[in-house]
Design an enzyme around this catalytic site. Sequence first.
Site, PDB file in Angstrom:
ATOM      1  N   THR A 165      35.609  -4.004 -14.144  1.00  0.00           N
ATOM      2  CA  THR A 165      36.470  -2.989 -13.547  1.00  0.00           C
ATOM      3  C   THR A 165      35.791  -2.519 -12.259  1.00  0.00           C
ATOM      4  OG1 THR A 165      35.465  -1.011 -14.576  1.00  0.00           O
ATOM      5  CG2 THR A 165      37.096  -2.238 -15.888  1.00  0.00           C
ATOM      6  N   ALA A 192      31.287  -1.313 -15.759  1.00  0.00           N
ATOM      7  CA  ALA A 192      31.760   0.035 -15.423  1.00  0.00           C
ATOM      8  C   ALA A 192      30.971   0.485 -14.205  1.00  0.00           C
ATOM      9  CB  ALA A 192      31.537   0.975 -16.596  1.00  0.00           C
ATOM     10  N   ILE A 237      26.415  -1.920 -16.098  1.00  0.00           N
ATOM     11  CA  ILE A 237      26.598  -0.897 -15.066  1.00  0.00           C
ATOM     12  C   ILE A 237      26.742  -1.582 -13.713  1.00  0.00           C
ATOM     13  CG2 ILE A 237      25.632   1.149 -13.957  1.00  0.00           C
ATOM     14  CD1 ILE A 237      26.423   1.403 -16.978  1.00  0.00           C
ATOM     15  N   LYS A 238      27.832  -1.248 -13.021  1.00  0.00           N
ATOM     16  CA  LYS A 238      28.074  -1.819 -11.690  1.00  0.00           C
ATOM     17  C   LYS A 238      27.534  -0.862 -10.632  1.00  0.00           C
ATOM     18  CE  LYS A 238      31.961  -4.882 -10.728  1.00  0.00           C
ATOM     19  NZ  LYS A 238      33.376  -4.955 -10.283  1.00  0.00           N
ATOM     20  N   VAL A 239      26.714  -1.418  -9.732  1.00  0.00           N
ATOM     21  CA  VAL A 239      26.198  -0.622  -8.618  1.00  0.00           C
ATOM     22  C   VAL A 239      26.447  -1.380  -7.324  1.00  0.00           C
ATOM     23  CG1 VAL A 239      24.410   0.537  -9.985  1.00  0.00           C
ATOM     24  CG2 VAL A 239      23.868  -1.611  -8.802  1.00  0.00           C
TER      25      VAL A 239
END
Length: 222
Positions: free
Chosen positions: A27, A57, A83-85
């Site tokens: 996402t 996310a 975790i998307k960064v």
Amino acid sequence: MKFFVDTADLDEIRDLASTGLLDGVTTNPSLVAKSGAKSFIDLIAQICELVEGPVSAEVAATDYQTMLKEGQKLAKIAKNVAIKVPLTPDGLKVCKQLSDAGTMVNVTLCFSSSQAILAAKAGATFVSPFVGRLDDISTDGMQLIRDIVQIYKQYPAFKTEVLVASIRHPMHLVEAARVGAHVSTIPPKVIRQLYSHPLTDSGLATFVSDWKKTGQTILNAA
Ligand code: G3P
């Protein structure tokens, strides 16, 4: 190749998960906004229940301290949260911290090989080069994938998987598979296009028609 679906639409995820072909979900803030979900946390929790594989996310902040706190909070939702960064100096500092703590990290908004090298050095689980957005500005997005795959192969210590993103059509997926990318994250519409071929349709119609001529059924046969 692993297939992730690139959407925050629960109905689409539920439908595609039922095919048994889904290995994860990605996402991003734009997809979350498009979904109309009132609670991002609840949305990610529901997606994590629908799909066993990694569910990306994305943090919302851009500064190190806040991104780190957001990432730590999102990681507590479920064990399969990635975790998307963003691929920025602060984003990669967060990546290093979270990956060292055992959290999956997907470094997104990658548009160059130099960026991809940094993501691998920061311990990213996945790096997301955006092929479609490069094509959109008349740059060969798939050449970036070829370059990153070749560079990563030179360094066994690099554990980062190439997650091809911003896919616009089936040929992006086919070419990504041809060059050995680990993962493709695919919009639902493109996943459904993968099945389609007119010769399959016409061939099946002929089989059905010719079988009817036999006057037989399999299930009722002795
Ligand atoms: O979700 C990451 C990426 O796949 C989004 O790309 O170009 O379709 O917005 P795009």
